[in-house]
Structures are given as C-alpha cells and as structure tokens.
Scaffold this motif. Structure first.
Motif, mmCIF file in Angstrom:
data_model
loop_
_atom_site.group_PDB
_atom_site.id
_atom_site.type_symbol
_atom_site.label_atom_id
_atom_site.label_comp_id
_atom_site.label_asym_id
_atom_site.label_seq_id
_atom_site.Cartn_x
_atom_site.Cartn_y
_atom_site.Cartn_z
ATOM 1 N N CYS A 33 95.339 -48.985 12.541
ATOM 2 C CA CYS A 33 95.703 -48.712 13.933
ATOM 3 C C CYS A 33 96.647 -49.801 14.426
ATOM 4 O O CYS A 33 96.323 -50.991 14.339
ATOM 5 C CB CYS A 33 94.470 -48.659 14.825
ATOM 6 S SG CYS A 33 93.445 -47.202 14.554
ATOM 7 N N VAL A 34 97.802 -49.380 14.912
ATOM 8 C CA VAL A 34 98.765 -50.283 15.533
ATOM 9 C C VAL A 34 98.656 -50.056 17.036
ATOM 10 O O VAL A 34 98.774 -48.924 17.512
ATOM 11 C CB VAL A 34 100.204 -50.004 15.040
ATOM 12 C CG1 VAL A 34 101.191 -50.961 15.711
ATOM 13 C CG2 VAL A 34 100.276 -50.106 13.518
ATOM 14 N N ASP B 61 97.228 -43.791 6.291
ATOM 15 C CA ASP B 61 96.897 -43.150 7.564
ATOM 16 C C ASP B 61 97.043 -44.181 8.679
ATOM 17 O O ASP B 61 96.264 -45.143 8.737
ATOM 18 C CB ASP B 61 95.464 -42.607 7.494
ATOM 19 C CG ASP B 61 95.076 -41.779 8.700
ATOM 20 O OD1 ASP B 61 95.943 -41.473 9.544
ATOM 21 O OD2 ASP B 61 93.880 -41.435 8.796
ATOM 22 N N VAL B 62 98.049 -44.006 9.517
ATOM 23 C CA VAL B 62 98.349 -44.956 10.596
ATOM 24 C C VAL B 62 98.346 -44.220 11.922
ATOM 25 O O VAL B 62 99.001 -43.196 12.073
ATOM 26 C CB VAL B 62 99.735 -45.614 10.409
ATOM 27 C CG1 VAL B 62 100.021 -46.597 11.541
ATOM 28 C CG2 VAL B 62 99.838 -46.303 9.062
ATOM 29 N N ASP B 63 97.628 -44.769 12.882
ATOM 30 C CA ASP B 63 97.669 -44.262 14.253
ATOM 31 C C ASP B 63 98.356 -45.276 15.150
ATOM 32 O O ASP B 63 98.058 -46.476 15.086
ATOM 33 C CB ASP B 63 96.252 -44.016 14.802
ATOM 34 C CG ASP B 63 95.655 -42.720 14.312
ATOM 35 O OD1 ASP B 63 96.400 -41.788 13.980
ATOM 36 O OD2 ASP B 63 94.406 -42.640 14.260
ATOM 37 N N MET B 64 99.274 -44.781 15.977
ATOM 38 C CA MET B 64 99.851 -45.582 17.045
ATOM 39 C C MET B 64 98.956 -45.348 18.254
ATOM 40 O O MET B 64 98.762 -44.202 18.669
ATOM 41 C CB MET B 64 101.286 -45.152 17.328
ATOM 42 C CG MET B 64 102.208 -45.332 16.132
ATOM 43 S SD MET B 64 103.963 -45.040 16.499
ATOM 44 C CE MET B 64 103.955 -43.381 17.146
ATOM 45 N N VAL B 65 98.408 -46.439 18.791
ATOM 46 C CA VAL B 65 97.374 -46.330 19.814
ATOM 47 C C VAL B 65 97.816 -47.025 21.104
ATOM 48 O O VAL B 65 98.171 -48.202 21.101
ATOM 49 C CB VAL B 65 96.048 -46.951 19.322
ATOM 50 C CG1 VAL B 65 94.965 -46.797 20.382
ATOM 51 C CG2 VAL B 65 95.617 -46.332 17.995
ATOM 52 N N SER B 66 97.740 -46.297 22.191
ATOM 53 C CA SER B 66 98.060 -46.832 23.510
ATOM 54 C C SER B 66 96.843 -47.496 24.131
ATOM 55 O O SER B 66 95.754 -46.926 24.128
ATOM 56 C CB SER B 66 98.516 -45.698 24.427
ATOM 57 O OG SER B 66 98.603 -46.145 25.768
ATOM 58 N N ASP C 144 99.965 -41.594 19.143
ATOM 59 C CA ASP C 144 99.075 -40.627 18.498
ATOM 60 C C ASP C 144 97.746 -40.518 19.237
ATOM 61 O O ASP C 144 97.156 -39.446 19.301
ATOM 62 C CB ASP C 144 98.781 -41.049 17.057
ATOM 63 C CG ASP C 144 100.038 -41.200 16.234
ATOM 64 O OD1 ASP C 144 100.841 -40.249 16.229
ATOM 65 O OD2 ASP C 144 100.216 -42.254 15.594
ATOM 66 N N LYS C 145 97.286 -41.655 19.752
ATOM 67 C CA LYS C 145 95.958 -41.695 20.382
ATOM 68 C C LYS C 145 95.952 -42.659 21.551
ATOM 69 O O LYS C 145 96.762 -43.580 21.640
ATOM 70 C CB LYS C 145 94.895 -42.176 19.384
ATOM 71 C CG LYS C 145 94.587 -41.202 18.279
ATOM 72 C CD LYS C 145 93.440 -41.705 17.421
ATOM 73 C CE LYS C 145 93.100 -40.652 16.370
ATOM 74 N NZ LYS C 145 92.027 -41.082 15.507
ATOM 75 N N LEU C 146 94.973 -42.450 22.414
ATOM 76 C CA LEU C 146 94.619 -43.435 23.432
ATOM 77 C C LEU C 146 93.529 -44.320 22.848
ATOM 78 O O LEU C 146 92.796 -43.904 21.940
ATOM 79 C CB LEU C 146 94.113 -42.740 24.695
ATOM 80 C CG LEU C 146 95.083 -41.793 25.389
ATOM 81 C CD1 LEU C 146 94.394 -41.119 26.576
ATOM 82 C CD2 LEU C 146 96.347 -42.512 25.827
ATOM 83 N N PHE C 147 93.395 -45.502 23.368
ATOM 84 C CA PHE C 147 92.400 -46.451 22.864
ATOM 85 C C PHE C 147 91.014 -45.815 22.777
ATOM 86 O O PHE C 147 90.303 -45.982 21.779
ATOM 87 C CB PHE C 147 92.357 -47.694 23.771
ATOM 88 C CG PHE C 147 91.383 -48.725 23.298
ATOM 89 C CD1 PHE C 147 91.746 -49.654 22.352
ATOM 90 C CD2 PHE C 147 90.079 -48.747 23.784
ATOM 91 C CE1 PHE C 147 90.840 -50.606 21.894
ATOM 92 C CE2 PHE C 147 89.174 -49.679 23.337
ATOM 93 C CZ PHE C 147 89.551 -50.615 22.381
ATOM 94 N N ILE D 175 93.502 -53.642 12.186
ATOM 95 C CA ILE D 175 94.121 -53.659 13.507
ATOM 96 C C ILE D 175 95.422 -54.429 13.376
ATOM 97 O O ILE D 175 95.445 -55.537 12.839
ATOM 98 C CB ILE D 175 93.202 -54.350 14.542
ATOM 99 C CG1 ILE D 175 92.000 -53.462 14.875
ATOM 100 C CG2 ILE D 175 93.976 -54.722 15.799
ATOM 101 C CD1 ILE D 175 90.970 -54.126 15.776
ATOM 102 N N VAL D 176 96.527 -53.834 13.876
ATOM 103 C CA VAL D 176 97.827 -54.493 13.883
ATOM 104 C C VAL D 176 98.284 -54.658 15.328
ATOM 105 O O VAL D 176 98.260 -53.704 16.109
ATOM 106 C CB VAL D 176 98.878 -53.684 13.096
ATOM 107 C CG1 VAL D 176 100.246 -54.369 13.157
ATOM 108 C CG2 VAL D 176 98.439 -53.481 11.648
ATOM 109 N N LEU D 177 98.710 -55.885 15.651
ATOM 110 C CA LEU D 177 99.192 -56.207 16.993
ATOM 111 C C LEU D 177 100.663 -56.607 16.926
ATOM 112 O O LEU D 177 100.998 -57.657 16.375
ATOM 113 C CB LEU D 177 98.378 -57.364 17.588
ATOM 114 C CG LEU D 177 96.861 -57.193 17.630
ATOM 115 C CD1 LEU D 177 96.201 -58.455 18.176
ATOM 116 C CD2 LEU D 177 96.474 -55.968 18.450
ATOM 117 N N PRO D 178 101.563 -55.771 17.462
ATOM 118 C CA PRO D 178 102.973 -56.162 17.511
ATOM 119 C C PRO D 178 103.196 -57.170 18.631
ATOM 120 O O PRO D 178 102.390 -57.270 19.560
ATOM 121 C CB PRO D 178 103.694 -54.846 17.801
ATOM 122 C CG PRO D 178 102.683 -53.985 18.466
ATOM 123 C CD PRO D 178 101.342 -54.420 17.948
#
Length: 183
Positions: A5-6, A30-35, A53-56, A67-70
């Motif tokens: 999850c990013v 499998d990667v989800d972009m999460v708001s 892709d998803k909400l938190f 967990i990835v944090l940009p």
C-alpha cells in the motif's frame, strides 16, 4: 503474492509515489494507492490530481505486507498528521513488517524513534530528522525491515530496491532491463 500500500496525502511528490507504483505493478505485485484524505482524488505537490484505488478506511492491514510513504511537501506533513496511518506505521514497525519511505518521508520514522541504530537516508534537507540513524548518501538503503531513499531522482532505485526485497535480485535485474535503467 505480496501486497503493498502506497499512501497519498495532498501535496505528495508525484514522481516518488507513482514511480514505485508503476515498477511494482509492472512486476505483478499487488499495489493499492491509498488516500488518507477521505477523498478518492488526491492532488500532488505540483497540482497533478491522481485517482486512488482505496480510501484508508478500506485497507485490510492484516493482508498488507508493506507500507510505502512518498515524500513531498506538504504531503509528508499531511501523512504524519494522519493518526490512523501513524498507528499502522507503529504496528508494522513493532511486527517487523516492511516500511518504506522516500525524500522527506523518512523523517516520519525518525520522529517516531524507529531509526535508532539503523542505516537510513533522506532528502538532504531532512537528514537531521533521521534521529539516531547512521545517515548514508546512497540512493536507497535497506536496514532490517526499513527502506529509505533520498528523493525524486532516486525514485527508480527505490522502486527497484523494494522489488528486489519482495521478489529477489533476478526480478530487479529483469525490471532494470525493461526500464532501460543504466545502473
């Protein structure tokens, strides 16, 4: 199969976040972009809106391996201000599940005391926030279950390092060839 999850907050650094997503998805991860904003559309630091892709609230952290944090500003500060995300970062740290951050975002790990006795890197302007770490100037650093990287220019090595950690060196070498990555 690994699940990554990013996490995105308004003001994220577009290249740092999307490069990781792109590399990992190309590798079949499998990667989800999460708001973390409560909205599906999150706007980067350079005013580029990206659909998530998803909400938190929709993430199953029991099924998440990393967990990835940009980085980016104010994206990093907005991620750090998200208390439910920080609770998950703390839980992953305690369980020794993978945590990764790039640019300013490794400062979050430093503020939480997670880098003591570890090797780490970050954007040069945030190195003082890597509390207790041996600060390196490498493009990406693995120290235990933590991965850190320096910034926009190191987004590809960061993504490749994550890929190698999850799928092995051969997968990273093959991806370098596909990307025509010269290093």
């Amino acid at each position: 199969m690994s699940k990554v999850c990013v996490f995105f907050a308004d003001g994220f650094e577009e290249i740092e976040a999307l490069t990781v997503v792109d590399i990992l998805r190309r590798a079949g991860i499998d990667v989800d972009m999460v708001s973390v904003t409560g909205e599906r559309k999150v706007t980067g630091s350079h005013k580029i809106p990206v659909e998530m892709d998803k909400l938190f609230e929709e993430v199953n952290f029991d099924e998440t391996d990393m967990i990835v944090l940009p980085g980016g500003m104010p994206g990093t500060k907005n991620l750090e201000a998200c208390e439910p995300l920080m609770a998950q970062v703390d839980a992953f740290y305690k369980e020794e599940k993978y945590l990764a951050a790039i640019c300013a975002a490794p400062s979050i790990f430093g503020h939480r005391g997670m880098l003591k006795g570890k090797k780490a890197c970050s954007n040069p302007g945030f190195e003082s926030h890597l509390e207790g770490a041996e600060v390196l100037q490498e493009p990406a650093v693995i120290s235990g279950h933590m991965i850190t990287s320096r910034g926009m220019g190191t987004a590809i090595p960061f993504g490749l390092t994550i890929l190698e950690l999850l799928q092995g060196q051969d997968a990273a070498i093959e991806m370098k060839k596909k990307l025509v990555y010269p290093y």
